[in-house]
Design a protein around this motif. Sequence first.
Motif, PDB file in Angstrom:
ATOM      1  N   LEU A  69      10.507 -12.669   1.617  1.00  0.00           N
ATOM      2  CA  LEU A  69       9.991 -13.978   1.247  1.00  0.00           C
ATOM      3  C   LEU A  69       8.487 -13.829   1.157  1.00  0.00           C
ATOM      4  O   LEU A  69       7.868 -13.187   2.009  1.00  0.00           O
ATOM      5  CB  LEU A  69      10.327 -15.025   2.308  1.00  0.00           C
ATOM      6  N   LEU A  70       7.891 -14.394   0.131  1.00  0.00           N
ATOM      7  CA  LEU A  70       6.444 -14.416  -0.010  1.00  0.00           C
ATOM      8  C   LEU A  70       5.984 -15.852   0.150  1.00  0.00           C
ATOM      9  O   LEU A  70       6.542 -16.754  -0.462  1.00  0.00           O
ATOM     10  CB  LEU A  70       6.005 -13.886  -1.378  1.00  0.00           C
ATOM     11  N   ARG A  71       4.998 -16.056   0.964  1.00  0.00           N
ATOM     12  CA  ARG A  71       4.391 -17.381   1.164  1.00  0.00           C
ATOM     13  C   ARG A  71       3.049 -17.376   0.451  1.00  0.00           C
ATOM     14  O   ARG A  71       2.197 -16.522   0.711  1.00  0.00           O
ATOM     15  CB  ARG A  71       4.203 -17.618   2.656  1.00  0.00           C
ATOM     16  N   LEU A  72       2.877 -18.301  -0.477  1.00  0.00           N
ATOM     17  CA  LEU A  72       1.666 -18.374  -1.278  1.00  0.00           C
ATOM     18  C   LEU A  72       1.079 -19.773  -1.205  1.00  0.00           C
ATOM     19  O   LEU A  72       1.792 -20.728  -0.907  1.00  0.00           O
ATOM     20  CB  LEU A  72       1.990 -18.043  -2.743  1.00  0.00           C
ATOM     21  N   PRO A  73      -0.214 -19.895  -1.496  1.00  0.00           N
ATOM     22  CA  PRO A  73      -0.791 -21.237  -1.497  1.00  0.00           C
ATOM     23  C   PRO A  73      -0.165 -22.075  -2.608  1.00  0.00           C
ATOM     24  O   PRO A  73       0.170 -21.569  -3.667  1.00  0.00           O
ATOM     25  CB  PRO A  73      -2.275 -21.010  -1.739  1.00  0.00           C
ATOM     26  N   GLY A  74       0.006 -23.332  -2.325  1.00  0.00           N
ATOM     27  CA  GLY A  74       0.468 -24.288  -3.328  1.00  0.00           C
ATOM     28  C   GLY A  74      -0.615 -25.329  -3.460  1.00  0.00           C
ATOM     29  O   GLY A  74      -1.730 -25.029  -3.857  1.00  0.00           O
ATOM     30  N   SER A  75      -0.314 -26.545  -3.027  1.00  0.00           N
ATOM     31  CA  SER A  75      -1.334 -27.585  -3.036  1.00  0.00           C
ATOM     32  C   SER A  75      -2.266 -27.446  -1.840  1.00  0.00           C
ATOM     33  O   SER A  75      -3.327 -28.055  -1.797  1.00  0.00           O
ATOM     34  CB  SER A  75      -0.672 -28.968  -3.030  1.00  0.00           C
ATOM     35  N   PHE A 106      -1.908 -11.750  -7.835  1.00  0.00           N
ATOM     36  CA  PHE A 106      -1.299 -13.076  -7.979  1.00  0.00           C
ATOM     37  C   PHE A 106      -1.768 -14.016  -6.883  1.00  0.00           C
ATOM     38  O   PHE A 106      -1.174 -15.052  -6.654  1.00  0.00           O
ATOM     39  CB  PHE A 106       0.229 -12.995  -8.038  1.00  0.00           C
ATOM     40  N   GLY A 107      -2.826 -13.687  -6.199  1.00  0.00           N
ATOM     41  CA  GLY A 107      -3.387 -14.548  -5.168  1.00  0.00           C
ATOM     42  C   GLY A 107      -3.047 -14.066  -3.777  1.00  0.00           C
ATOM     43  O   GLY A 107      -2.225 -13.171  -3.599  1.00  0.00           O
ATOM     44  N   PRO A 108      -3.683 -14.654  -2.777  1.00  0.00           N
ATOM     45  CA  PRO A 108      -3.377 -14.274  -1.395  1.00  0.00           C
ATOM     46  C   PRO A 108      -1.945 -14.665  -1.063  1.00  0.00           C
ATOM     47  O   PRO A 108      -1.406 -15.623  -1.607  1.00  0.00           O
ATOM     48  CB  PRO A 108      -4.384 -15.088  -0.587  1.00  0.00           C
ATOM     49  N   PHE A 109      -1.334 -13.886  -0.169  1.00  0.00           N
ATOM     50  CA  PHE A 109       0.040 -14.197   0.200  1.00  0.00           C
ATOM     51  C   PHE A 109       0.350 -13.652   1.575  1.00  0.00           C
ATOM     52  O   PHE A 109      -0.402 -12.861   2.142  1.00  0.00           O
ATOM     53  CB  PHE A 109       1.034 -13.660  -0.838  1.00  0.00           C
ATOM     54  N   GLN A 110       1.487 -14.085   2.103  1.00  0.00           N
ATOM     55  CA  GLN A 110       2.046 -13.574   3.349  1.00  0.00           C
ATOM     56  C   GLN A 110       3.490 -13.199   3.059  1.00  0.00           C
ATOM     57  O   GLN A 110       4.138 -13.813   2.215  1.00  0.00           O
ATOM     58  CB  GLN A 110       1.965 -14.626   4.451  1.00  0.00           C
ATOM     59  N   SER A 111       3.978 -12.197   3.755  1.00  0.00           N
ATOM     60  CA  SER A 111       5.308 -11.664   3.486  1.00  0.00           C
ATOM     61  C   SER A 111       6.173 -11.677   4.741  1.00  0.00           C
ATOM     62  O   SER A 111       5.702 -11.375   5.826  1.00  0.00           O
ATOM     63  CB  SER A 111       5.163 -10.227   2.973  1.00  0.00           C
ATOM     64  N   CYS A 112       7.454 -12.018   4.547  1.00  0.00           N
ATOM     65  CA  CYS A 112       8.450 -12.010   5.631  1.00  0.00           C
ATOM     66  C   CYS A 112       9.636 -11.174   5.150  1.00  0.00           C
ATOM     67  O   CYS A 112      10.278 -11.510   4.152  1.00  0.00           O
ATOM     68  CB  CYS A 112       8.896 -13.438   5.941  1.00  0.00           C
TER      69      CYS A 112
END
Length: 186
Positions: A69-75, A106-112
Amino acid sequence: MTEAPRPATVPVAAAELLARIEAHYRRVAATAMADVPLCNPRLAVRGVGIEDWDGQRIVALVTPWAINLLRLPGSAPLPSRGPLAKHVWRLPSGDYAFVEAGDVGFGPFQSCSLFSPVLEFDSQAAACETALAALLALLRPPLAVPEAVAVADARPSGTPAPSRGVPPPAPAEVPSRRRWLLGRGA
């Protein structure tokens, strides 16, 4: 250590974001991960779902070496503590650890990580269905089991229900694996 928010980015259309994520991971598959034995040759890079949650975007990503799972900025911006920092994120189904990564196109992200390696998947379709099902399940609260059902299911088959006023029997002692492994009896 407090989390410093990253500047909010302009939300990118879901299809464009998935295309950029897939392009990056296809490059990784063709270079750094090419010929790595833990890769599943039946799988290819594919973003299979994107959901907006709590101001963030969550993407389910299948690669030949993992399902993440990738967590990316949204709003809202992502919290930041630096590369490889662990962030525990509360989702409706529980708490999950995400590891921070930098912008790779594709921007900063976090991974699980959900599965790594992914050698047990026989097909791309099975891996994609699993990734999407996991994404959707994580965003829903766990199902509650009615107490009467939980009590009934805890009894061995054919065991009568306890009568009122009579305490249930004490549970049988479960042998310790550590004691068994060290040869100290069950």
